[in-house]
Structures are given as structure tokens and as C-alpha cells.
Design a protein around this motif. Structure first.
Motif: not given
Length: 265
Positions: A208-213, A254-257
Motif C-alpha cells: 500500500t501507499h497509504s500509511v494509515e491503511e 496517530a503517533r505510529f502513523v
């Protein structure tokens, strides 16, 4: 493809565990259309454990999809080794979901899901039951007789996912399966994947290109460097496995992302 089983994994490896499969010292060069040699992957080492979800993130062109295709057996032109705990049966133990659903337009939803079962010629006596169970799992029971052109993009991707699961593979590989979808549909499909995992405990590896995903779905996130792609880091996601939309609101999420974004920069 060259194999070197006598040597120990390179010391640069951030991952030395044991599991379903192990990527050991994998590197890949290829020749571009201009005749130039491109060093795509360099000394990649990774262990995939049974039943876990792994996300692979990194900048465009770093070899994420190339690595996924190697694990799937779709590309065997590389140096190093991809060793399985038990050799996979060709076409049976690996399910693959591409960026586009690639459904057969002349087959109904249930016909597309049945395809893998029919090709494998296994469990044909229970095919209808298996298809019905999978369609119910992703909320498509009412669309079994519909054709792909009658479905939304998200619904088509749901069909592609359960088609890959229909013949009960040991591992599900997904190459940016949600990249072309709108944010609302993508979030819904994330929860579909989590529900599928709860029901099946499948091993899942996705690009994935999505960090949140990656943070929302995975147990571990693999961060790759710019080309040539190397494993820059492998992070355990600091969240309970029981994820829900509320997970995205947690400070630790949020911190991990933010940390992952920092590494990518």
C-alpha cells in the motif's frame, strides 16, 4: 533464480524469526526498455508468520509490488531464496488480489467467485455453499446474480477479494487493492478485510501507499527504502488486534502513523 541455503541470513536483516515463509537475501536486477540495468531490490530479508497481517510501504519504484510477485511465484528471476515452511501447491496455496478487480464480465458475481474452485477442481460438491458463505461475509449475498458492470468499484473489489479466498489458499497477497477507491469505500473495505481475517485467520501480505491503511490493518509494517529497495525497518503495530473505526482516533494510532511518515521522509 539463485539459491544459497548454506549461508546464514545477512546481518543487515531486521527480521530473523521463523514462520510460514522466509525471504532470504533477495535481490533483483532487470533491464529497462532503454537497455539500462536497474537494481530493483537489494538483500531483502523478511519472515512471514502464519496468521499475521503484514503491510509493505515505501516510495514509488522501491520494489514493493516486485517483492509481492516474487512471493506469489509470478517472478522467479532473482537472486536469493524464498523458502516456505511447506512448499506451496502451484495455484492453490496463494491467493492474489491485483490493483484492478479483473472480473470476467460475462460471469455473474457468484460465477466469478466460483472460478478458482472450478479451476482447481476441488470441493466442487461444496462450491455453492462456499460461494454463498464468502458473499455473505462481505455483504454481497443480494448481488450473487448480478454482473460486474452492475456493481460499484468497491463491490467489484469485494468480489475480487473473495474470489481469491474461494479455494482456501494458505496466504492472501494484495497489491494496492484499495488504491483506486474513494476514502469512504476504502474504509469500509478495510473493515471487510478485518472481518475476513477474524473469520479465516488467513496470512495476509499487502502492498500500500497509504500509511494509515498499513497502521490500521497490519500486525507488522515493513518500511522499504528508495530504489534499490531494502528493508529499512520492520515495526510491530502498537495496537490491539481488535480494530474498529474508533482506532483511528487513538493517540497511539496517530503517533505510529506520524513515525512511519517520518521514516518515509
Amino acid at each position: 533464480m539463485k539459491h544459497d541455503t548454506s549461508a546464514s541470513p545477512p546481518s543487515s536483516s531486521p527480521d530473523t524469526g521463523r514462520g510460514l515463509l522466509a525471504v532470504r537475501g533477495v535481490s533483483k536486477d532487470y533491464t529497462s526498455v532503454h537497455g539500462e540495468t536497474v537494481h530493483a531490490l537489494d538483500d531483502v530479508n523478511l519472515t512471514v508468520d502464519e496468521g499475521e497481517i503484514i503491510a509493505i510501504i515505501g516510495p514509488s519504484g522501491c520494489g514493493k509490488s516486485t517483492l509481492l510477485r516474487m512471493i506469489a511465484g509470478l517472478d522467479d528471476d532473482y537472486d536469493g531464496e524464498i523458502a516456505w515452511e511447506r512448499p506451496p501447491r502451484p495455484g492453490r496455496d496463494i491467493g492474489f488480489v491485483f490493483q484492478e478487480p479483473a472480473l470476467l464480465p460475462w460471469r455473474t458475481v457468484e460465477g466469478n467467485v466460483r472460478l478458482g474452485i472450478e479451476v482447481q477442481k476441488e470441493r466442487l460438491d461444496r462450491a455453492d455453499e462456499r460461494v454463498a458463505t464468502l458473499l455473505e461475509l462481505v455483504g454481497l449475498s443480494g448481488f450473487a446474480k448480478s454482473f460486474p458492470k452492475e456493481l460499484s468499484g468497491g463491490m467489484r473489489q469485494r468480489v475480487a477479494i473473495v474470489r481469491a479466498l474461494a479455494y482456501d489458499p494458505r496466504i492472501l497477497l494484495m497489491d494496492e487493492p484499495f488504491g483506486a477507491l474513494d476514502a469512504i469505500t476504502r474504509d469500509r473495505l478495510h473493515d471487510d478485510i478485518l472481518r475476513i481475517w477474524e473469520e479465516t485467520r488467513k496470512t495476509i501480505v499487502f502492498v500500500t501507499h497509504s500509511v494509515e491503511e498499513a497502521a490500521y490493518l497490519a500486525d507488522r509494517v515493513v518500511v522499504m527504502s528508495p530504489r534499490p529497495g531494502r528493508l529499512q525497518a520492520v515495526h510491530q503495530v502498537p495496537l490491539d488486534r481488535d480494530r474498529s473505526p474508533a482506532t483511528r482516533e487513538l493517540p497511539e494510532f496517530a503517533r505510529f502513523v506520524g513515525m512511519l511518515r517520518g521514516e518515509l521522509r
